[in-house]
Design an enzyme around this catalytic site. Sequence first.
Site, PDB file in Angstrom:
ATOM      1  N   HIS A   1       0.850  -1.189   0.000  1.00  0.00           N
ATOM      2  CA  HIS A   1       0.000   0.000   0.000  1.00  0.00           C
ATOM      3  C   HIS A   1       0.888   1.242   0.000  1.00  0.00           C
ATOM      4  O   HIS A   1       2.006   1.223   0.533  1.00  0.00           O
ATOM      5  CB  HIS A   1      -0.886   0.022   1.237  1.00  0.00           C
ATOM      6  CG  HIS A   1      -1.989  -0.984   1.216  1.00  0.00           C
ATOM      7  ND1 HIS A   1      -3.134  -0.833   1.973  1.00  0.00           N
ATOM      8  CD2 HIS A   1      -2.135  -2.161   0.545  1.00  0.00           C
ATOM      9  CE1 HIS A   1      -3.932  -1.869   1.767  1.00  0.00           C
ATOM     10  NE2 HIS A   1      -3.351  -2.684   0.913  1.00  0.00           N
TER      11      HIS A   1
ATOM     12  N   GLU B   1       0.835   3.942   1.749  1.00  0.00           N
ATOM     13  CA  GLU B   1       1.258   4.393   3.076  1.00  0.00           C
ATOM     14  C   GLU B   1       2.436   3.570   3.603  1.00  0.00           C
ATOM     15  O   GLU B   1       3.408   4.121   4.111  1.00  0.00           O
ATOM     16  CB  GLU B   1       0.120   4.300   4.095  1.00  0.00           C
ATOM     17  CG  GLU B   1      -1.097   5.113   3.754  1.00  0.00           C
ATOM     18  CD  GLU B   1      -2.174   4.296   3.050  1.00  0.00           C
ATOM     19  OE1 GLU B   1      -1.871   3.629   2.036  1.00  0.00           O
ATOM     20  OE2 GLU B   1      -3.326   4.330   3.511  1.00  0.00           O
TER      21      GLU B   1
ATOM     22  N   CYS C   1      -2.587  -0.144   7.432  1.00  0.00           N
ATOM     23  CA  CYS C   1      -1.823   1.095   7.330  1.00  0.00           C
ATOM     24  C   CYS C   1      -1.966   1.948   8.591  1.00  0.00           C
ATOM     25  O   CYS C   1      -0.998   2.576   9.030  1.00  0.00           O
ATOM     26  CB  CYS C   1      -2.252   1.862   6.083  1.00  0.00           C
ATOM     27  SG  CYS C   1      -1.800   0.995   4.570  1.00  0.00           S
TER      28      CYS C   1
END
Length: 157
Positions: free
Chosen positions: A61, A63, A94
Amino acid sequence: MKVEQSAIRPEDSEGMELALAEARKAESMGDVPIGAAILQGGRLIASAGNQREQDLDPTAHAELLAIRRAAAALGGWRLPETTLYVTLEPCAMCAGAIVLARIPRVVFGASDPKAGAAGSVFDILGEEALNHRPEVLAGVMEVESAALLRQFFAARR
């Protein structure tokens, strides 16, 4: 989601523009257009877009990638005096990483009513039982962030 204008800092527009640029890069690579940027004192420390398709990694992801890069740039796992900008409300994974990295401030664009962990489905970032709770500002450049996602998914249906 309405943003309180008094909570917006001068560098927030720049941070979100950087996150949106990363989201567009992710889209050009065939991934969901989500981007993240980490600034410290108004200076870009790290940025990333989703790379799940490219890396064949469900944890890639935006993040998490930006947090890893920021930790490497700063030489430690704690990210003091930073702000994480992300185009979509962080998921539980996250949000957990944000807490563990001790990021003091999170600014996001679009809310995620299906998986958001900054107030939409869960509120990990505001959980009083945890040892760190960042300041969260939601809805900054929400229209632009949501439009990227809507267009991406509309093209695939």
